[in-house]
Design a protein around this motif. Structure first.
Motif, short mmCIF file in Angstrom:
data_model
loop_
_atom_site.label_atom_id
_atom_site.label_comp_id
_atom_site.label_asym_id
_atom_site.label_seq_id
_atom_site.Cartn_x
_atom_site.Cartn_y
_atom_site.Cartn_z
N SER A 50 1.65 10.92 -1.93
CA SER A 50 2.72 9.82 -2.05
C SER A 50 3.83 9.74 -1.10
CB SER A 50 3.03 10.22 -3.59
OG SER A 50 4.07 9.01 -3.74
N GLN A 51 4.29 10.85 -0.74
CA GLN A 51 5.26 11.07 0.41
C GLN A 51 4.89 10.48 1.78
OE1 GLN A 51 6.96 14.80 0.53
NE2 GLN A 51 7.54 15.02 -1.68
N SER B 147 5.26 3.42 4.88
CA SER B 147 5.88 2.33 4.41
C SER B 147 7.28 2.03 5.27
CB SER B 147 6.13 2.18 3.16
OG SER B 147 6.82 0.91 2.42
N ILE B 148 8.24 3.09 5.19
CA ILE B 148 9.55 3.00 5.90
C ILE B 148 9.29 2.68 7.25
CG2 ILE B 148 11.60 4.27 6.39
CD1 ILE B 148 11.24 5.61 3.63
N MET C 270 5.15 6.90 1.47
CA MET C 270 6.43 6.14 1.38
C MET C 270 6.94 6.15 3.12
SD MET C 270 7.92 8.13 -2.10
CE MET C 270 9.58 7.30 -1.59
#
Length: 248
Positions: free
Chosen positions: A191-192, A198-199, A195
Motif C-alpha cells: 500500500s505504501q 502515485s505521489i 502511495m
C-alpha cells in the motif's frame, strides 16, 4: 325421581373414591421410591468418590419404578373413564338441582384426577432425570476406570503423546500468527509503495504541465548550490587566516 343413593351415580362415585384412595397410596409409595433412589445414588457416589466402594447398579429399583408407573397409569385411566361416565350421567340427568350437585361432585373428582396426574408426571420426570444423570455419570466413571486400569507404561506413553500433540498445536498456532503478521506487513508495504508511486506520478505530471515552474526550480537549486560554494570558500579563507595569525 329416585334419590341419589339409588342412582347409578352413587356406584360411580364409590368407584371413583376407591380409585382415588388407591392412587393416593400408590403416589406416596412412588414418591418415596424416587426419593430413596436419589439418596441411594448420592450415597453411592460419595462412597465411590472416596475410592472405597464401587458404584452399584439399581436395576431392582428401575424395575420397581417401571411396575409402579404402569400401575399408576392404569389407575389414572380407570379414574378418567369413571369421570367420563359421571359426566355422561350428569348431562342426561335433566333435573337442574340434581344436575348442579352432580356437576359440583364431578368437578371435584376432575380436580383430584388432575392433581394426581400432575403429581405422577412430575415424580416420574424427576426419577427419569436422576436415572439419566446417573447413567451418564456411570459411563464417565467406567471410562475413568478403564483409563486407570491400563498399564503404567501405556499411561506414560499416552501422556507423552498428549504433551507432544499439545506442543505441535502450539507451534502451529505460533507459525500461523507469524504468517499473519508477515502478510499484514506485506500488505502495508504494498500500500505504501502504491502511495509513493502515485505521489511521484502526480509530481511528474505537474512538472510536465508547468515547464516554467520546473526551470525556475532548477535555477533556484543552482543558485543555492552557488551560494553554498561561495559561503564555503569564505569560511575556508577565514579559517586559514585565523590559523596563520595564531601561529605567527
Amino acid at each position: 325421581l329416585l334419590p341419589c343413593s339409588r342412582l347409578p351415580c352413587a356406584d360411580l362415585r364409590k368407584q371413583a373414591r376407591q380409585l382415588e384412595n388407591e392412587l393416593d397410596l400408590k403416589l406416596v409409595s412412588f414418591s418415596k421410591l424416587c426419593t430413596s433412589y436419589s439418596s441411594t445414588r448420592d450415597g453411592r457416589r460419595d462412597r465411590y468418590s472416596s475410592d472405597t466402594t464401587p458404584l452399584l447398579n439399581g436395576s431392582s429399583q428401575d424395575r420397581m419404578f417401571e411396575t409402579m408407573a404402569v400401575e399408576i397409569e392404569q389407575l389414572l385411566g380407570k379414574l378418567t373413564g369413571i369421570n367420563d361416565k359421571m359426566a355422561e350421567y350428569t348431562n342426561s340427568a335433566g333435573v337442574p338441582s340434581l344436575n348442579a350437585a352432580l356437576m359440583h361432585t364431578l368437578q371435584r373428582h376432575r380436580d383430584i384426577l388432575q392433581d394426581y396426574t400432575h403429581e405422577f408426571h412430575k415424580t416420574k420426570a424427576n426419577f427419569l432425570a436422576i436415572r439419566e444423570r446417573e447413567n451418564l455419570l456411570g459411563s464417565v466413571r467406567k471410562d475413568i476406570e478403564s483409563y486407570k486400569s491400563g498399564s503404567g507404561v501405556n499411561n506414560r506413553r499416552t501422556e507423552l503423546f498428549l504433551k507432544e500433540h499439545e506442543h505441535l498445536r502450539n507451534s502451529d498456532r505460533l507459525i500461523e500468527e507469524t504468517i499473519s503478521i508477515a502478510m499484514a506487513t506485506k500488505e502495508n508495504m504494498t500500500s505504501q509503495r502504491g502511495m509513493l508511486k502515485s505521489i511521484q506520478s502526480k509530481m511528474n505530471t505537474l512538472a510536465n504541465r508547468f515547464p516554467a515552474v520546473n526551470s525556475l526550480i532548477q535555477r533556484i537549486n543552482l543558485r543555492k548550490r552557488r551560494d553554498s560554494f561561495i559561503l564555503g570558500g569564505i569560511i575556508g579563507i577565514c579559517t586559514i587566516l585565523l590559523l596563520l595569525y595564531a601561529f605567527h
